[in-house]
Scaffold this motif. Structure first.
Motif, PDB file in Angstrom:
ATOM      1  N   ARG A  93     -47.873 -37.311  22.783  1.00  0.00           N
ATOM      2  CA  ARG A  93     -47.801 -38.710  22.360  1.00  0.00           C
ATOM      3  C   ARG A  93     -48.451 -38.893  20.992  1.00  0.00           C
ATOM      4  O   ARG A  93     -47.932 -39.629  20.133  1.00  0.00           O
ATOM      5  CB  ARG A  93     -48.492 -39.579  23.403  1.00  0.00           C
ATOM      6  N   PHE A  94     -49.563 -38.226  20.773  1.00  0.00           N
ATOM      7  CA  PHE A  94     -50.240 -38.316  19.472  1.00  0.00           C
ATOM      8  C   PHE A  94     -49.403 -37.689  18.366  1.00  0.00           C
ATOM      9  O   PHE A  94     -49.218 -38.269  17.291  1.00  0.00           O
ATOM     10  CB  PHE A  94     -51.600 -37.631  19.554  1.00  0.00           C
TER      11      PHE A  94
ATOM     12  N   ALA B 260     -46.128 -39.636  17.470  1.00  0.00           N
ATOM     13  CA  ALA B 260     -46.311 -40.915  16.799  1.00  0.00           C
ATOM     14  C   ALA B 260     -46.172 -40.799  15.294  1.00  0.00           C
ATOM     15  O   ALA B 260     -45.860 -41.763  14.602  1.00  0.00           O
ATOM     16  CB  ALA B 260     -47.679 -41.501  17.151  1.00  0.00           C
TER      17      ALA B 260
ATOM     18  N   ARG C 158     -51.474 -34.279  11.020  1.00  0.00           N
ATOM     19  CA  ARG C 158     -52.031 -34.673  12.311  1.00  0.00           C
ATOM     20  C   ARG C 158     -52.744 -33.468  12.905  1.00  0.00           C
ATOM     21  O   ARG C 158     -52.209 -32.370  12.902  1.00  0.00           O
ATOM     22  CB  ARG C 158     -50.930 -35.161  13.263  1.00  0.00           C
TER      23      ARG C 158
END
Length: 286
Positions: free
Chosen positions: A280-281, A284, A118
């Motif tokens: 939040r990203f 996840a 990510r």
């Protein structure tokens, strides 16, 4: 600085990094260009849930000046990020997730982009993939603040910088408010710190001739299997949200979000919004 951790990169240059917080590691690569990682601050406070690893790029902050100053060019610096990852090692949950400022690096060419789980790209420029920011883009963002001071004076100065080769150095000082969502004491201190945080010689070489190969970089981005968040800012001219959205489409799993009422340094304008959106990203994919 005593106690600052360091490592030796591919060409023998000693580079420094700074640790903040505790938790899952998050590698933070500054932009600037070539500004010490101190300008990132605590990125809005995620250090209460993340171990921030803030790299001082070569020749900035506590990192050494390289013997070969041509290595300031961004593609040469790609090996520094790889060397940091090797130095840190990969924990049981895999390699640290990078949070990158600005430039989508040609570093990805031939450097296992599939390893990135990510990635957050904060107000990034996109020279490396041939998505240039025009003078009108920059002014469009600045003009969103028109109608009052100090912004009207700042916009006029910024117009001179972008359109008049005879503009003076004082115009940069006058234009400073257009780069921030809030021209408050925090923003003024952040702007002033650039004078000693940025290596101007390195910044001039950063995007020098030969630094970019857009077709190869675009192809590398298509091989990024992890999720990528491109975080733009409503009041920023570099990039405008529409250009950030175009950049996001180059990643197979890219997405874009826009921080409201923020400028080019969004973690300063609304730290809580910024930190919550990034967390939040990242969470996840936990």
């Amino acid at each position: 600085m005593a106690g600052t951790p360091t490592f030796t990169t591919f060409d023998g240059t000693e580079l420094a990094y700074h640790l903040q917080g505790a938790g899952e590691p998050l590698i933070c690569i500054p932009g600037g260009a070539m500004r010490a990682s101190a300008y990132l601050g605590d990125l809005g406070g995620p250090a209460d849930r993340r171990l921030l690893i803030l790299l001082d790029l070569r020749g900035t902050g506590d990192s050494a000046v390289p013997a070969d100053e041509s290595t300031y060019r961004v593609d040469h610096q790609a090996g520094d990020v790889d060397a940091l990852r090797v130095h840190l090692g990969a924990g049981a949950r895999g390699p640290p997730r990078p949070l990158r400022r600005r430039q989508p690096r040609p570093a990805l060419r031939g450097r296992a982009p599939e390893r990135l789980r990510r990635t957050v790209r904060v107000t990034p420029t996109a020279w490396a993939v041939d998505l240039p920011v025009t003078a009108e883009d920059r002014l469009e963002g600045a003009r969103l603040r028109a109608g009052g001071e100090p912004y009207d004076t700042a916009i006029a100065a910024y117009e001179r910088i972008l359109t008049d080769t005879a503009h003076g150095e004082e115009d940069w000082e006058r234009a400073a408010p257009v780069f921030y969502g809030n021209w408050d004491e925090t923003a003024r201190a952040h702007w002033a710190a650039n004078a000693w945080q940025q290596n101007e010689k390195a910044a001039e070489a950063y995007a020098g001739p030969g630094a970019f190969d857009p077709p190869a970089t675009r192809e590398a981005l298509r091989r990024v299997t992890g999720e990528v968040l491109v975080l733009a800012a409503e009041l920023d001219g570099n990039p405008r949200p529409a250009l950030a959205a175009r950049l996001a489409t180059l990643f197979p799993r890219g997405s874009v979000d826009v921080q409201p009422r923020a400028g080019h340094f969004p973690w300063l304008d609304d730290a809580a919004w910024f930190a919550a959106r990034v967390e939040r990203f990242l969470a996840a994919g936990a």
